[in-house]
Design an enzyme around this catalytic site. Structure first.
Site, PDB file in Angstrom:
ATOM      1  N   HIS A 112       0.834  -1.205   0.000  1.00  8.68           N
ATOM      2  CA  HIS A 112       0.000   0.000   0.000  1.00  8.68           C
ATOM      3  C   HIS A 112       0.875   1.264   0.000  1.00  8.68           C
ATOM      4  O   HIS A 112       0.727   2.128  -0.861  1.00  8.68           O
ATOM      5  CB  HIS A 112      -0.937   0.019   1.205  1.00  8.68           C
ATOM      6  CG  HIS A 112      -1.724   1.293   1.281  1.00  8.68           C
ATOM      7  ND1 HIS A 112      -2.879   1.504   0.565  1.00  8.68           N
ATOM      8  CD2 HIS A 112      -1.474   2.456   1.941  1.00  8.68           C
ATOM      9  CE1 HIS A 112      -3.321   2.732   0.794  1.00  8.68           C
ATOM     10  NE2 HIS A 112      -2.481   3.334   1.619  1.00  8.68           N
ATOM     11  N   HIS A 117       1.265   4.462  -3.033  1.00 10.84           N
ATOM     12  CA  HIS A 117       1.431   5.921  -2.908  1.00 10.84           C
ATOM     13  C   HIS A 117       2.583   6.505  -3.722  1.00 10.84           C
ATOM     14  O   HIS A 117       2.508   7.656  -4.145  1.00 10.84           O
ATOM     15  CB  HIS A 117       1.670   6.296  -1.438  1.00 10.84           C
ATOM     16  CG  HIS A 117       0.406   6.369  -0.616  1.00 10.84           C
ATOM     17  ND1 HIS A 117      -0.466   7.431  -0.685  1.00 10.84           N
ATOM     18  CD2 HIS A 117      -0.139   5.507   0.286  1.00 10.84           C
ATOM     19  CE1 HIS A 117      -1.483   7.235   0.145  1.00 10.84           C
ATOM     20  NE2 HIS A 117      -1.321   6.065   0.746  1.00 10.84           N
ATOM     21  N   GLU A 157      -6.354   8.741  -1.276  1.00 12.11           N
ATOM     22  CA  GLU A 157      -6.589   7.311  -1.053  1.00 12.11           C
ATOM     23  C   GLU A 157      -7.524   6.670  -2.078  1.00 12.11           C
ATOM     24  O   GLU A 157      -7.269   5.570  -2.536  1.00 12.11           O
ATOM     25  CB  GLU A 157      -7.137   7.065   0.354  1.00 12.11           C
ATOM     26  CG  GLU A 157      -6.134   7.308   1.471  1.00 12.11           C
ATOM     27  CD  GLU A 157      -4.953   6.340   1.476  1.00 12.11           C
ATOM     28  OE1 GLU A 157      -4.948   5.364   0.702  1.00 12.11           O
ATOM     29  OE2 GLU A 157      -4.017   6.588   2.257  1.00 12.11           O
ATOM     30  N   SER A 176      -3.495  -0.100  -4.842  1.00 14.79           N
ATOM     31  CA  SER A 176      -2.917  -1.238  -4.129  1.00 14.79           C
ATOM     32  C   SER A 176      -3.947  -2.309  -3.775  1.00 14.79           C
ATOM     33  O   SER A 176      -3.622  -3.258  -3.080  1.00 14.79           O
ATOM     34  CB  SER A 176      -2.228  -0.752  -2.846  1.00 14.79           C
ATOM     35  OG  SER A 176      -3.183  -0.186  -1.960  1.00 14.79           O
TER      36      SER A 176
HETATM   37 FE   LIG Z   1      -2.542   5.270   2.276  1.00  8.76          FE
END
Ligand SMILES: [Fe+2]
Length: 237
Positions: A112, A117, A157, A176
């Site tokens: 993740h 990111h 997100e 992710s």
């Molecule tokens: Fe995050």
């Protein structure tokens, strides 16, 4: 600025977990992620056969956009997080989920934090928004922190972006996640038009798959709208 610790020694099973996650998700992203995420994966130096090293990713980001990574053990509280982001640093874990948690990990792991990111941190237009976001949070009161957390949720997100007329994913929670990436672009969800006030007013749940998403027209538009939004609240000058 302290030096990042050396890359941990991962077990063969952990390396295999990475390869499985990467090889499953990368082809899906080619159909579902926005172009800067696809480009960013390559620019940052991700590859199928090896769990990345925070040092290498951070060095590549620094060269491209002046951002760096900081190793953290887990989730960072909001205020220290704003401070890191305001100074072009992104906190990332370097542990990988257990094989039993392949599809969902309650605590963000490196798939993740890094795979999700880091790609957009290679893009100056996204970095500009993100740094201003951190600056806005530095002296925010509790109500503004809550509003910023919602904006973060629906952009960084779980954000969607329109690219040549088609919706594509850019949020790290989508990039992710095998399941939610497909879900977010399916007809069964509600995609709201770009509106920061609406984002800031909409509560979210962290434990369930989302039913509502927002689209942004471009990262430049996101930056401009965010500047206006934050200035109107006295969070940026
Ligand atoms: Fe995050």
């Amino acid at each position: 600025m302290h030096e990042l610790p050396p890359r941990p020694t991962y077990t063969a099973e952990e390396e295999a977990t990475w390869q499985l996650l990467y090889d499953r998700q990368r082809p899906r992203l080619a159909r579902s992620a926005c172009q800067p995420v696809l480009d960013g994966l390559d620019l940052a130096g991700f590859e199928s056969g090896r769990i990345p090293s925070l040092r290498t990713l951070s060095k590549n980001l620094d060269r491209l956009t002046g951002w760096r990574l900081e190793r953290v053990a887990g989730l960072v509280a909001e205020r220290p997080f704003f401070e890191l982001v305001a100074t072009r640093r992104f906190p990332a874990t370097d542990f990988i989920r257990r094989r039993a948690d392949l599809d969902y990990t309650p605590a963000p792991d490196l798939f993740h934090d890094q795979f999700g990111h880091v790609p957009l941190l290679t893009l100056p237009a996204f970095c500009q928004f993100f740094q201003r976001f951190g600056e806005a949070g530095r002296d925010a009161n509790d109500a503004d922190v809550a509003a910023l957390a919602r904006i973060y949720w629906f952009t960084v997100e779980f954000g969607l972006i329109r690219e040549q007329g088609a919706l594509r994913a850019f949020g790290a929670g989508l990039i992710s996640s095998i399941g939610e990436l497909t879900h977010a672009l399916s007809p069964g969800v509600t995609v709201h038009p770009f509106d920061l006030d609406a984002m800031a007013a909409r509560p979210f749940v962290t434990t369930e798959i989302q039913t509502d998403y927002f689209e942004v027209p471009s990262f430049e538009a996101l930056t401009h709208a965010f500047e206006r939004w934050a200035r109107a609240r006295g969070l940026l000058v």
